[in-house]
Design an enzyme around this catalytic site. Structure first.
Site, PDB file in Angstrom:
ATOM      1  N   ARG A  21       0.945  -1.401   0.308  1.00 53.55           N
ATOM      2  CA  ARG A  21       0.354   0.149   0.225  1.00 53.55           C
ATOM      3  C   ARG A  21       1.105   1.255  -0.187  1.00 53.55           C
ATOM      4  NH1 ARG A  21      -0.652   4.932   2.099  1.00 53.55           N
ATOM      5  NH2 ARG A  21       0.225   3.736   4.681  1.00 53.55           N
ATOM      6  N   ASP A  22       2.035   1.292   0.860  1.00 56.73           N
ATOM      7  CA  ASP A  22       2.586   2.768   1.183  1.00 56.73           C
ATOM      8  C   ASP A  22       3.602   2.942   0.025  1.00 56.73           C
ATOM      9  OD1 ASP A  22       3.393   5.404   2.664  1.00 56.73           O
ATOM     10  OD2 ASP A  22       4.279   4.206   4.521  1.00 56.73           O
ATOM     11  N   HIS A 211       5.503   4.161  13.104  1.00 58.18           N
ATOM     12  CA  HIS A 211       5.369   3.770  10.626  1.00 58.18           C
ATOM     13  C   HIS A 211       6.483   4.735  10.839  1.00 58.18           C
ATOM     14  CE1 HIS A 211       3.188   3.708   7.693  1.00 58.18           C
ATOM     15  NE2 HIS A 211       4.460   4.865   7.088  1.00 58.18           N
ATOM     16  N   HIS A 213       9.396   6.665   7.597  1.00 49.82           N
ATOM     17  CA  HIS A 213      10.684   6.587   6.436  1.00 49.82           C
ATOM     18  C   HIS A 213      11.338   7.048   6.915  1.00 49.82           C
ATOM     19  CE1 HIS A 213       7.059   6.981   4.133  1.00 49.82           C
ATOM     20  NE2 HIS A 213       6.246   7.152   4.620  1.00 49.82           N
ATOM     21  N   CYS A 244       8.316  10.283  -1.150  1.00 49.07           N
ATOM     22  CA  CYS A 244       7.687  10.825  -0.357  1.00 49.07           C
ATOM     23  C   CYS A 244       7.470  12.180  -1.413  1.00 49.07           C
ATOM     24  CB  CYS A 244       8.893  11.350   0.856  1.00 49.07           C
ATOM     25  SG  CYS A 244       8.491  13.252   1.311  1.00 49.07           S
ATOM     26  N   ASN A 253       9.863   3.890   3.024  1.00 48.88           N
ATOM     27  CA  ASN A 253       9.563   3.339   4.593  1.00 48.88           C
ATOM     28  C   ASN A 253      10.805   2.530   4.618  1.00 48.88           C
ATOM     29  OD1 ASN A 253       6.622   3.340   3.192  1.00 48.88           O
ATOM     30  ND2 ASN A 253       6.209   3.618   5.144  1.00 48.88           N
TER      31      ASN A 253
HETATM   32 ZN    ZN Z   1       3.858   5.569   5.200  1.00 46.71          ZN
END
Ligand code: ZN
Length: 315
Positions: A21-22, A211, A213, A244, A253
């Site tokens: 997803r991310d 979470h 990055h 990003c 991430n």
């Molecule tokens: Zn993220």
């Protein structure tokens, strides 16, 4: 000799794989649905216990994830794995509830400016949307991620009050699992330790995850600070994919295999089989057709033999 034995450090951590997803939502190349399904089925064999498989965001907004339903319906489900998805609003929740997703994640950025850029709503409006989601959810559990919890690319410093407000509202709505996200890689180990310690003090009963990055190379250092503050749940993405939108070219991430490698070498258990996980990262690298940022994928484990034990446990 003084042995490494920090008092509050967890002995075991839970890793939520968010690459599907991310990670993928930042990728230009749209991965075919069958390949996503194959990657998730392969992740099932690694010992991971939580996989964020997609997002029920509007298909026009993130075309990469427009196949959310097909992915969730196509994967082989394993009882020991929680299959999770992001929902941006009530409509997303309704779509998610038509599948057999286990948990849904709702993101609110601590900074209004970032939340407006991300979901075109103020923090207050997003919290009202969360109220609707908390009311309408049926069997699936709701988790909240506080975006830009350690810094915002638009306003810089993020006040603790903003983070506090989101967690307090979430708690009052019955959401008992919250993640603090360093959405654009602005946290450092000190800010992580201090902010996490404050949240744990203010919300001792909440289940807290982190979470990170690796935008500025502080990702795993921040994990260490989180461990020292007693946090035992972490998000990470396969191969370290992601990025990003506000820092073009920045890495994504923290890589799941780097996280597993670091903590397992420290004697903290993840239940994840590193050699199996590396096979899946390699598969993803081949699909995306470029070198992924993860370090262990390039260098291999420091002591390859030390991960063979996990291999035996899994088989
Ligand atoms: Zn993220």
């Amino acid at each position: 000799m003084q042995l490494w034995n920090p008092a509050d450090m967890p002995k075991t951590i839970l890793i939520r794989e968010v690459g599907m997803r991310d990670g993928l939502q930042q990728e230009k190349f749209v991965v075919p649905t069958n390949q996503k399904i194959d990657l998730i089925n392969s992740l099932n064999l690694t010992g991971l216990q939580a996989i964020e498989v997609t997002s029920f965001v509007h298909p026009d907004f993130v075309p990469q994830l427009s196949d959310a339903e097909q992915v969730l319906r196509g994967i082989q489900r394993k009882d020991s794995v929680s299959y999770e998805a992001l929902v941006p609003n009530e409509k997303g929740l309704a779509r998610a509830q038509d599948t057999d997703v286990d948990e849904v994640i709702f993101v609110v950025s601590a900074s209004d400016e970032h939340n407006l850029a991300n979901v075109k709503q103020t923090r207050k409006q997003s919290l009202l949307a969360l109220e609707k989601i908390a009311e309408k959810k049926k069997d699936c559990k709701v988790k909240v991620t506080v975006g830009t919890a350690f810094g915002c690319p638009f306003v810089g410093e993020v006040s603790y009050e903003w983070v506090y407000e989101i967690i307090k509202t979430s708690w009052e709505l019955g959401v008992h699992e919250v993640f603090l996200a360093d959405t654009t890689g602005m946290a450092n180990p000190r800010s992580v330790y201090e902010r996490v310690s404050q949240v744990r003090l203010d919300f001792p009963e909440i289940s807290l995850g982190l979470h990170f990055h690796d935008t500025r190379g502080m990702g795993l250092s921040n994990v260490l600070a989180g461990l020292q503050a007693g946090v035992s749940v972490y998000d990470s993405s396969l191969g370290g994919i992601g990025g990003c939108p506000f820092a073009p070219g920045a890495t994504g991430n923290i890589a799941t295999e780097d996280l597993v490698h670091m903590v397992e070498e420290m004697g903290i258990h993840t239940g994840v089989n590193l050699p199996e996980l590396l096979k899946v990262s390699k598969k993803l690298q081949d699909i995306l057709g470029r070198e992924l940022p993860g370090h262990i994928l390039k260098a291999g484990p420091a002591f390859p033999g030390s991960h063979e034990k996990d291999q035996r446990e899994l088989s």
